[in-house]
Design an enzyme around this catalytic site. Structure first.
Site, PDB file in Angstrom:
ATOM      1  N   LEU A  70     -59.658  54.497  44.408  1.00 17.89           N
ATOM      2  CA  LEU A  70     -59.979  54.610  42.827  1.00 17.89           C
ATOM      3  C   LEU A  70     -61.087  55.585  44.206  1.00 17.89           C
ATOM      4  O   LEU A  70     -62.140  55.696  43.604  1.00 17.89           O
ATOM      5  CB  LEU A  70     -60.800  53.996  42.356  1.00 17.89           C
ATOM      6  CG  LEU A  70     -61.826  54.468  41.066  1.00 17.89           C
ATOM      7  CD1 LEU A  70     -60.659  54.244  39.678  1.00 17.89           C
ATOM      8  CD2 LEU A  70     -63.308  52.982  40.522  1.00 17.89           C
TER       9      LEU A  70
ATOM     10  N   ARG B 229     -48.843  59.087  47.642  1.00 17.39           N
ATOM     11  CA  ARG B 229     -46.697  59.447  49.369  1.00 17.39           C
ATOM     12  C   ARG B 229     -46.244  58.083  48.930  1.00 17.39           C
ATOM     13  O   ARG B 229     -46.436  57.540  48.278  1.00 17.39           O
ATOM     14  CB  ARG B 229     -47.827  59.259  50.221  1.00 17.39           C
ATOM     15  CG  ARG B 229     -48.537  60.560  50.857  1.00 17.39           C
ATOM     16  CD  ARG B 229     -48.208  62.097  50.937  1.00 17.39           C
ATOM     17  NE  ARG B 229     -48.587  63.025  51.285  1.00 17.39           N
ATOM     18  CZ  ARG B 229     -49.135  63.640  50.621  1.00 17.39           C
ATOM     19  NH1 ARG B 229     -49.144  63.331  49.490  1.00 17.39           N
ATOM     20  NH2 ARG B 229     -49.761  65.337  51.464  1.00 17.39           N
TER      21      ARG B 229
ATOM     22  N   GLU C   6     -38.856  63.205  51.311  1.00 19.84           N
ATOM     23  CA  GLU C   6     -38.799  64.554  50.765  1.00 19.84           C
ATOM     24  C   GLU C   6     -37.722  65.212  51.405  1.00 19.84           C
ATOM     25  O   GLU C   6     -37.913  65.224  52.630  1.00 19.84           O
ATOM     26  CB  GLU C   6     -39.551  64.605  50.202  1.00 19.84           C
ATOM     27  CG  GLU C   6     -40.557  63.667  49.721  1.00 19.84           C
ATOM     28  CD  GLU C   6     -42.712  64.115  48.886  1.00 19.84           C
ATOM     29  OE1 GLU C   6     -42.600  64.954  48.933  1.00 19.84           O
ATOM     30  OE2 GLU C   6     -42.873  63.239  48.470  1.00 19.84           O
TER      31      GLU C   6
ATOM     32  N   HIS D  31     -42.339  66.119  43.520  1.00 21.67           N
ATOM     33  CA  HIS D  31     -43.570  66.336  44.081  1.00 21.67           C
ATOM     34  C   HIS D  31     -44.379  67.456  43.825  1.00 21.67           C
ATOM     35  O   HIS D  31     -44.179  68.744  44.170  1.00 21.67           O
ATOM     36  CB  HIS D  31     -43.616  66.304  45.540  1.00 21.67           C
ATOM     37  CG  HIS D  31     -44.840  65.927  46.789  1.00 21.67           C
ATOM     38  ND1 HIS D  31     -45.076  65.285  47.831  1.00 21.67           N
ATOM     39  CD2 HIS D  31     -45.628  66.520  45.989  1.00 21.67           C
ATOM     40  CE1 HIS D  31     -45.903  65.395  48.338  1.00 21.67           C
ATOM     41  NE2 HIS D  31     -46.587  65.900  47.084  1.00 21.67           N
TER      42      HIS D  31
HETATM   43  C1  8YV Z   1     -48.450  69.371  47.688  1.00 19.85           C
HETATM   44  C2  8YV Z   1     -50.016  67.208  48.315  1.00 19.85           C
HETATM   45  O1  8YV Z   1     -47.768  69.774  47.081  1.00 19.85           O
HETATM   46  O2  8YV Z   1     -51.924  67.633  48.257  1.00 19.85           O
HETATM   47  C3  8YV Z   1     -51.653  66.997  48.547  1.00 19.85           C
HETATM   48  O3  8YV Z   1     -51.390  66.653  49.031  1.00 19.85           O
HETATM   49  O4  8YV Z   1     -48.810  66.213  48.087  1.00 19.85           O
HETATM   50  C4  8YV Z   1     -49.415  68.108  47.133  1.00 19.85           C
HETATM   51  O5  8YV Z   1     -51.123  68.659  47.033  1.00 19.85           O
HETATM   52  C5  8YV Z   1     -48.625  69.195  49.451  1.00 19.85           C
HETATM   53  O6  8YV Z   1     -49.800  69.335  50.040  1.00 19.85           O
HETATM   54  C6  8YV Z   1     -47.958  70.664  50.347  1.00 19.85           C
HETATM   55  O7  8YV Z   1     -47.737  70.270  51.284  1.00 19.85           O
END
Ligand code: 8YV
Length: 329
Positions: free
Chosen positions: A168, A248, A277, A295
């Site tokens: 949260l 993630r 990914e 993603h």
């Molecule tokens: C981005 C993300 O696609 O902010 C994050 O942690 O997973 C996404 O917003 C990614 O970080 C791009 O590198």
């Protein structure tokens, strides 16, 4: 006749050109500014060229600009003995070796807050899609099945469910606020109970999973949350339960998730993130009860522009004052 390119301005801290390294592909606005405004160099992707680049320039690098996807990992950081700052695009920074950075006094920034709304919107899109099967219904119409097979099967009510938020933080909170609009009861598990939160705290992911209809994963990635949602948690969620992950892929034991979905021990899942990914387990591709996104949670023009601006603000701030605007916390 074209005018000669302006030499990059030297910053007060004297950091310019080869002192600034771009790691991996980054947002186009950021990479253009890195070249045009700062004269930065880019670490080549190809392994031998990368080695050669590090042999020649590794000692000079003081600032690295990277992304949540391609960060400054343990090996790369070890090759940059004079690194002072890592400026990362994205709220998640699990691809950067934060433990080594802490040991060496290297400061790290991310891009928090500006993406909360878009990521939360995506969580809600997955929530509605998984329960009401909108993507599957769309496929049904396109396949001509409405005409040949008749009505689409009934789905699950999305309003008024009990939803568990794992993590949260700022994004988890934005998801909870949206779900309140759907008359949902919110419960959560977090590293620490959030003071003043109106939502019921559950002391473990398993306890949370056993009391909700839908579990939404919004915890930070990285070593401390790896495999937090394991087979036990998935079994606690149960055959009527749904899982959403916008955090993630590593937070969920992906093998256990695939097994639970394939064998009907979980009703469905909405996934924006995966363990490796852009590879998505083959077994998931044929499952209609699973919604798969590449993603994209923060991927709107507006939010990506805000994230790019924040990366550049951090870089300019570091060069001018030696401090980052949004250090990780
Ligand atoms: C981005 C993300 O696609 O902010 C994050 O942690 O997973 C996404 O917003 C990614 O970080 C791009 O590198």
């Amino acid at each position: 006749m074209s005018s000669p390119a302006a030499a990059p301005a030297a910053s007060p801290a004297g950091i310019t050109g080869t002192n600034i390294l771009q790691v991996g592909p980054v947002n186009p606005v950021v990479s253009a500014a890195l070249v045009e405004e700062f004269g930065a160099t880019r670490l080549p992707d190809d392994a031998p060229a990368r080695q050669a680049h590090l042999d020649e320039h590794g000692d000079a690098v003081r600032v690295a600009v990277c992304s949540g996807r391609f960060g400054v990992d343990a090996d790369l950081m070890a090759r940059l003995p004079h690194l002072e700052a890592v400026i990362s695009f994205g709220v998640g920074y699990d691809s950067t070796d934060v433990a080594q950075a802490e040991r060496r006094g290297i400061t790290v920034s991310n891009t928090p807050d500006v993406l909360n709304d878009c990521v939360a919107d995506t969580a809600l899109a997955l929530y509605l899609d998984v329960l009401r099967r909108t993507s599957a219904s769309d496929r049904y119409v396109r396949a001509g099945s409405w005409e040949t097979e008749g009505n689409f099967p009934l789905t699950t009510r999305a309003t008024g469910r009990t939803v568990g938020i794992l993590g949260l933080g700022r994004i988890g909170q934005a998801i909870a606020t949206r779900l309140e609009g759907f008359g949902c009861t919110i419960e959560y598990h977090n590293r620490h109970e959030v003071e003043g939160s109106p939502y019921r705290y559950r002391s473990s992911p398993q306890e949370l999973a056993s009391s909700v209809d839908v579990l939404i994963v919004a915890a930070t990635g990285g070593p401390s949350t790896r495999g937090l949602v394991d087979a036990t948690v998935l079994d606690a969620l149960g055959p009527q339960g749904h899982l959403i992950n916008i955090s993630r892929g590593t937070v969920v034991d992906q093998e256990a998730l695939v097994d639970a979905l394939v064998n009907g021990r979980l009703a469905g899942a909405g996934l924006d993130v995966f363990a490796d990914e852009p590879h998505v387990p083959q077994e998931l591709l044929g499952l209609d009860q699973v919604v798969l996104l590449p993603h994209v949670a923060s991927g709107t023009h507006e939010t990506r522009a805000d994230m790019a601006a924040l990366v550049l603000e951090n870089l300019r701030s570091y060069l001018a004052t030696g401090t980052l605007t949004t250090p990780i916390r």
